[in-house]
Motif scaffolding. Structure first.
Motif, PDB file in Angstrom:
ATOM      1  N   CYS A 220     -39.839  -8.801  66.567  1.00  0.00           N
ATOM      2  CA  CYS A 220     -39.263  -8.389  67.506  1.00  0.00           C
ATOM      3  C   CYS A 220     -38.499  -7.417  67.547  1.00  0.00           C
ATOM      4  CB  CYS A 220     -38.942  -8.964  68.743  1.00  0.00           C
ATOM      5  SG  CYS A 220     -39.502  -9.834  68.765  1.00  0.00           S
TER       6      CYS A 220
ATOM      7  N   HIS B 119     -43.069 -15.741  74.466  1.00  0.00           N
ATOM      8  CA  HIS B 119     -43.528 -15.041  73.779  1.00  0.00           C
ATOM      9  C   HIS B 119     -43.273 -13.317  73.218  1.00  0.00           C
ATOM     10  CE1 HIS B 119     -46.879 -16.924  75.802  1.00  0.00           C
ATOM     11  NE2 HIS B 119     -46.256 -17.288  76.553  1.00  0.00           N
TER      12      HIS B 119
ATOM     13  N   ASP C  36     -44.913 -11.293  72.241  1.00  0.00           N
ATOM     14  CA  ASP C  36     -45.408  -9.387  72.449  1.00  0.00           C
ATOM     15  C   ASP C  36     -45.035  -9.264  73.844  1.00  0.00           C
ATOM     16  OD1 ASP C  36     -46.464 -12.245  74.429  1.00  0.00           O
ATOM     17  OD2 ASP C  36     -48.789 -10.718  75.070  1.00  0.00           O
TER      18      ASP C  36
ATOM     19  N   VAL D 182     -45.682 -22.163  73.676  1.00  0.00           N
ATOM     20  CA  VAL D 182     -45.223 -20.860  73.373  1.00  0.00           C
ATOM     21  C   VAL D 182     -46.776 -20.366  72.520  1.00  0.00           C
ATOM     22  CG1 VAL D 182     -44.736 -18.341  73.038  1.00  0.00           C
ATOM     23  CG2 VAL D 182     -43.401 -20.216  74.670  1.00  0.00           C
ATOM     24  N   ALA D 183     -47.670 -19.476  72.542  1.00  0.00           N
ATOM     25  CA  ALA D 183     -48.677 -19.401  71.293  1.00  0.00           C
ATOM     26  C   ALA D 183     -48.129 -18.806  70.412  1.00  0.00           C
ATOM     27  CB  ALA D 183     -49.860 -18.860  71.924  1.00  0.00           C
ATOM     28  N   ASN D 184     -47.850 -17.404  70.411  1.00  0.00           N
ATOM     29  CA  ASN D 184     -46.817 -16.905  69.753  1.00  0.00           C
ATOM     30  C   ASN D 184     -45.824 -16.516  70.072  1.00  0.00           C
ATOM     31  OD1 ASN D 184     -46.974 -14.499  67.606  1.00  0.00           O
ATOM     32  ND2 ASN D 184     -47.674 -12.884  69.131  1.00  0.00           N
ATOM     33  N   PRO D 185     -44.942 -17.557  69.590  1.00  0.00           N
ATOM     34  CA  PRO D 185     -43.037 -17.414  70.042  1.00  0.00           C
ATOM     35  C   PRO D 185     -42.707 -16.131  69.027  1.00  0.00           C
ATOM     36  CG  PRO D 185     -43.743 -19.179  68.417  1.00  0.00           C
ATOM     37  CD  PRO D 185     -44.961 -18.195  68.879  1.00  0.00           C
TER      38      PRO D 185
ATOM     39  N   THR E 138     -41.250 -10.044  74.367  1.00  0.00           N
ATOM     40  CA  THR E 138     -40.114  -9.500  73.522  1.00  0.00           C
ATOM     41  C   THR E 138     -39.658  -8.859  72.685  1.00  0.00           C
ATOM     42  OG1 THR E 138     -39.701 -11.926  74.262  1.00  0.00           O
ATOM     43  CG2 THR E 138     -38.000 -11.337  72.373  1.00  0.00           C
TER      44      THR E 138
END
Length: 140
Positions: A13, A43, A45, A4-7, A47
């Motif tokens: 979150c 991602h 964004d 994932v690029a942005n975990p 979550t």
């Protein structure tokens, strides 16, 4: 599985719900840090986490931890432990178990439809019709 690029992380979150202030955020993020490994598959964004407490520090307090991940059902965990830290840990551990269960249910061995269709194996190429019986010409 692709990375994932942005975990997602708890720090990124987590929202503070009723019964908590922003001053509580840092120590709650520390309590929930073990969720980061499980959330990393999603991602950031897509979550969201929200923790709230009803009747804080009173007999019968109830901690609720909600998790929204795009494309999945909302997961809600609760704890009625009298100690706030214990209640947070209980809700966190339950969320981790439920995330693990949800992941397991989406794997092909637990999904009858995916099992019946089959997945292309090494050296096989699926064409537009989903025919995975052809062998790649370079491997012959």
């Amino acid at each position: 599985m692709s990375a994932v690029a942005n975990p997602a992380t708890v720090a990124e979150c987590l929202r503070m719900g009723a019964g908590f202030s922003q001053g509580d955020r840092n120590w709650i993020v520390e309590q929930f840090a073990t969720l980061d490994a499980r959330l990393a598959a999603f991602h950031a964004d897509a979550t969201e986490l929200e923790v709230s407490v009803k009747d804080r520090e009173a007999r019968g307090q109830k901690v609720t931890l909600e998790c929204w991940i795009a494309g999945r059902q909302k997961i809600v965990t609760t704890s009625s432990e009298e100690d706030l830290r214990a209640a947070l840990n209980d809700a966190r551990d339950d969320l981790r178990r439920r995330l693990n269960d949800a992941k397991t249910k989406q794997e092909p061995r637990h999904n009858k439809h995916l099992r019946e269709l089959g997945q292309p194996g090494p050296g096989q190429v699926a064409d537009a019709d989903g025919d995975a019986d052809r062998v790649d010409a370079e491997t012959v």
